[in-house]
Design a protein around this motif. Structure first.
Motif, PDB file in Angstrom:
ATOM      1  N   ILE A 207       0.863  -1.177   0.000  1.00  0.00           N
ATOM      2  CA  ILE A 207       0.000   0.000   0.000  1.00  0.00           C
ATOM      3  C   ILE A 207       0.902   1.229   0.000  1.00  0.00           C
ATOM      4  CG2 ILE A 207      -1.990  -1.083   1.119  1.00  0.00           C
ATOM      5  CD1 ILE A 207      -1.092   0.130   3.752  1.00  0.00           C
ATOM      6  N   GLN A 208       0.359   2.358  -0.471  1.00  0.00           N
ATOM      7  CA  GLN A 208       1.210   3.528  -0.683  1.00  0.00           C
ATOM      8  C   GLN A 208       1.906   3.996   0.586  1.00  0.00           C
ATOM      9  OE1 GLN A 208       0.154   6.757  -3.435  1.00  0.00           O
ATOM     10  NE2 GLN A 208       0.425   8.166  -1.730  1.00  0.00           N
ATOM     11  N   GLY A 209       1.209   3.947   1.723  1.00  0.00           N
ATOM     12  CA  GLY A 209       1.805   4.407   2.965  1.00  0.00           C
ATOM     13  C   GLY A 209       3.019   3.621   3.391  1.00  0.00           C
TER      14      GLY A 209
ATOM     15  N   LEU B 283      -4.183 -11.846  -6.302  1.00  0.00           N
ATOM     16  CA  LEU B 283      -5.547 -11.407  -6.618  1.00  0.00           C
ATOM     17  C   LEU B 283      -5.715 -11.234  -8.130  1.00  0.00           C
ATOM     18  CD1 LEU B 283      -6.047  -8.673  -3.869  1.00  0.00           C
ATOM     19  CD2 LEU B 283      -6.984 -10.985  -3.871  1.00  0.00           C
ATOM     20  N   PRO B 284      -6.930 -11.408  -8.650  1.00  0.00           N
ATOM     21  CA  PRO B 284      -7.167 -11.186 -10.080  1.00  0.00           C
ATOM     22  C   PRO B 284      -6.868  -9.745 -10.472  1.00  0.00           C
ATOM     23  CG  PRO B 284      -9.038 -12.294  -9.038  1.00  0.00           C
ATOM     24  CD  PRO B 284      -8.141 -11.855  -7.937  1.00  0.00           C
ATOM     25  N   LYS B 285      -6.445  -9.540 -11.715  1.00  0.00           N
ATOM     26  CA  LYS B 285      -6.077  -8.206 -12.187  1.00  0.00           C
ATOM     27  C   LYS B 285      -7.219  -7.211 -12.051  1.00  0.00           C
ATOM     28  CE  LYS B 285      -2.310  -9.037 -15.426  1.00  0.00           C
ATOM     29  NZ  LYS B 285      -1.835  -8.877 -16.833  1.00  0.00           N
ATOM     30  N   GLU B 286      -8.450  -7.696 -12.244  1.00  0.00           N
ATOM     31  CA  GLU B 286      -9.586  -6.778 -12.238  1.00  0.00           C
ATOM     32  C   GLU B 286      -9.962  -6.291 -10.839  1.00  0.00           C
ATOM     33  OE1 GLU B 286     -11.144 -11.064 -12.528  1.00  0.00           O
ATOM     34  OE2 GLU B 286      -9.560  -9.833 -13.430  1.00  0.00           O
ATOM     35  N   ASP B 287      -9.446  -6.905  -9.784  1.00  0.00           N
ATOM     36  CA  ASP B 287      -9.745  -6.449  -8.424  1.00  0.00           C
ATOM     37  C   ASP B 287      -9.193  -5.039  -8.203  1.00  0.00           C
ATOM     38  OD1 ASP B 287     -10.904  -8.861  -7.864  1.00  0.00           O
ATOM     39  OD2 ASP B 287      -9.872  -9.134  -5.960  1.00  0.00           O
ATOM     40  N   VAL B 288      -9.954  -4.194  -7.486  1.00  0.00           N
ATOM     41  CA  VAL B 288      -9.519  -2.808  -7.277  1.00  0.00           C
ATOM     42  C   VAL B 288      -8.604  -2.664  -6.058  1.00  0.00           C
ATOM     43  CG1 VAL B 288     -11.492  -1.753  -8.402  1.00  0.00           C
ATOM     44  CG2 VAL B 288     -11.640  -2.335  -5.986  1.00  0.00           C
ATOM     45  N   ARG B 289      -8.508  -3.698  -5.240  1.00  0.00           N
ATOM     46  CA  ARG B 289      -7.608  -3.752  -4.093  1.00  0.00           C
ATOM     47  C   ARG B 289      -7.890  -2.683  -3.040  1.00  0.00           C
ATOM     48  NH1 ARG B 289      -5.851  -6.238  -8.404  1.00  0.00           N
ATOM     49  NH2 ARG B 289      -4.241  -7.843  -8.235  1.00  0.00           N
ATOM     50  N   ASN B 290      -9.168  -2.397  -2.845  1.00  0.00           N
ATOM     51  CA  ASN B 290      -9.533  -1.478  -1.776  1.00  0.00           C
ATOM     52  C   ASN B 290     -10.007  -2.208  -0.523  1.00  0.00           C
ATOM     53  OD1 ASN B 290     -11.950  -2.417  -2.720  1.00  0.00           O
ATOM     54  ND2 ASN B 290     -12.859  -0.407  -3.144  1.00  0.00           N
ATOM     55  N   ASP B 291     -10.019  -3.539  -0.575  1.00  0.00           N
ATOM     56  CA  ASP B 291     -10.329  -4.350   0.600  1.00  0.00           C
ATOM     57  C   ASP B 291      -8.998  -4.835   1.170  1.00  0.00           C
ATOM     58  OD1 ASP B 291     -10.961  -6.322   2.451  1.00  0.00           O
ATOM     59  OD2 ASP B 291     -12.657  -7.092   1.297  1.00  0.00           O
ATOM     60  N   GLU B 292      -8.486  -4.080   2.160  1.00  0.00           N
ATOM     61  CA  GLU B 292      -7.149  -4.362   2.659  1.00  0.00           C
ATOM     62  C   GLU B 292      -7.057  -5.714   3.361  1.00  0.00           C
ATOM     63  OE1 GLU B 292      -3.833  -2.238   5.468  1.00  0.00           O
ATOM     64  OE2 GLU B 292      -5.157  -0.947   4.302  1.00  0.00           O
TER      65      GLU B 292
END
Length: 459
Positions: free
Chosen positions: A20-22, A77-86
């Motif tokens: 994650i960016q942080g 994770l699949p490429k299409e996942d937005v990855r906002n579920d940490e």
């Protein structure tokens, strides 16, 4: 001197960041720090993070940048996942990343590109186990604040003091506990894993921080992004702690996932010295449209120049909308961008103060540039960082929501007026900036810690 440089060239550090960016941002700055000493550096990130970095900074798309090599591995994770579920992402990363990192180390050995030291995110205890199995030196990197580290390492003390129960849940008793003489007291409101109303997330986060506690106990070296003078007594709680900060990008790509809009620097050049309120809430904070309206109108009421970083996902994944006619009314003194080159902005003489979410990277940026803070935390460690900024370091003020959970335009204007008139806060901010500069200069505490760690890696 030349002999030392040759020896340092024989060191190859593998850095492993949580995706994650942080976390990625301070890892990239740590990579620059080592590379600047002639040390070979490989930074392991996930494919999704790599794509985000390259999209924001095309110069990172290559074999290496500024002597730092980026290596991307799958996050599962699949490429299409937005990855906002940490929680979902974290679970996947812990399953797939260890195998990829071990394969990287084996491949490096086969190709004669021997890694000599692994430095992993403090949550990645598995990286210490891999390094030990392969007889490599290792260290953990803590990307957050000293106070949050003190909280994490004193979970049992917090339970005994009645601040939390055995499951990590803050109690209703407003007990306080003083973990360190130069840190503000901890209350239930400061608990970094607290997610009121979301018991499952809180349980996961408590396990996450308890795991960090165990990892730190196993590590001989804990590198940190702050300077010793910021909280001297925290070192008594963590004998193997080596602050190297403040870690700064100094004009290089800073690990942001959004392209920077540098037009704001030209705009700042046209503003009076010490006049601009810089407003930025990091990579994760989100607001309701009502709250954005109050912020916008509060900045307008202030009647001063402001630079506002309005991320494209600031309101539940979409851009904020401004009140009718707002942009026209503030056109002469307000500038809105999607992302800003933050270190350059905060270092600009036009900046008066920083309205911030209190993320630790932003906190260190502001401290390094001597800027007063107006604090508006969103989640996790940001609430305790606020306590440190306002009550510990005394370089800022905090915003308070009303009975409906809204920070009103009048509260924003009142606190900004108060902050900009507070000479004591300004003096404290200038003093911390000087301390930060001295720490990374020759003979400073962070510079000395870097030398000690490099010598350790050579042995």
């Amino acid at each position: 001197m030349e002999q030392r440089h040759v020896q340092e060239n024989s060191i190859h550090v593998l850095l492993v960041s949580y995706p994650i960016q942080g976390h990625v941002a301070p890892f990239i700055k740590l990579a620059y720090l080592f590379a600047g000493r002639g040390i070979k550096v490989t930074l392991v990130i996930t494919e999704f993070v790599h794509a985000s970095l390259v999209a924001a900074h095309p110069e990172l798309d290559g074999e290496q940048y500024d002597q730092v090599r980026l290596v991307a591995v799958p996050d599962g994770l699949p490429k299409e996942d937005v990855r906002n579920d940490e929680c979902k992402m974290g679970e996947s990363v812990f399953k797939v990343m260890p195998g990829h990192v071990e394969n990287l180390l084996n491949k490096a050995n086969l190709e004669g590109n021997q890694v000599t030291c692994v430095i992993a995110d403090a949550v990645f205890g598995w990286a210490l186990e891999i390094a030990e199995k392969m007889e490599l030196k290792s260290a953990l990197f803590w990307p957050s604040a000293p106070g949050v580290l003190a909280l994490t390492l004193n979970i049992r003390r917090l339970i005994e003091a009645g601040v939390i129960d055995s499951n990590g849940t803050p109690t209703m008793k407003r007990n306080k506990v003083q973990l360190s003489s130069d840190l503000p007291p901890v209350t239930s409101a400061d608990i970094v894993w607290s997610y009121p109303g979301n018991e499952s997330t809180q349980k996961i986060m408590f396990q996450h921080f308890f795991a960090i506690h165990q990892n730190v106990k196993k590590s001989d070296w804990l590198l940190c992004n702050w300077f010793q003078e910021l909280n001297p007594s925290v070192g008594d709680l963590v004998p193997n702690m080596f602050p190297l900060g403040p870690l700064l990008a100094n004009g290089k790509p800073a690990g942001n996932f959004w392209p920077e809009d540098s037009t704001c620097l030209g705009w700042l050049n046209r503003q009076p010295v010490g006049s601009v309120v810089y407003v930025a809430f990091g990579s994760s904070s989100m607001f309701s449209q009502h709250q954005i309206d109050e912020l916008a109108l509060g900045l307008e009421l202030l009647g001063r120049p402001f630079l506002w970083v309005n991320r494209s996902d600031l309101i539940n994944g979409s851009s904020a909308k401004f009140p009718d006619g707002y942009e026209k009314r503030v056109a002469n003194h307000g500038k809105m961008v999607h992302w800003a080159p933050q270190e350059k902005v905060l270092a600009h003489p036009a900046i008066a103060c920083f309205l911030t979410h209190c993320g630790w990277n932003s906190t260190m940026d502001g401290i390094s540039m001597g800027v007063p803070f107006l604090c508006w935390p969103y989640f996790a460690d940001q609430f305790y960082n606020r306590s440190c900024i306002c009550n510990g370091y005394k370089v800022g003020l905090c915003l308070n929501p009303d009975d409906y959970g809204i920070v009103t335009r009048h509260e924003i204007r009142r606190k900004l007026d108060g902050l900009l008139a507070d000479e004591g806060i300004k003096a404290n901010a200038t003093k911390l900036k000087q301390m930060a500069e001295e720490s990374i200069s020759g003979g400073g505490s962070s510079a000395n810690n870097l030398e000690r760690f490099i010598e350790h890696m050579k042995q």
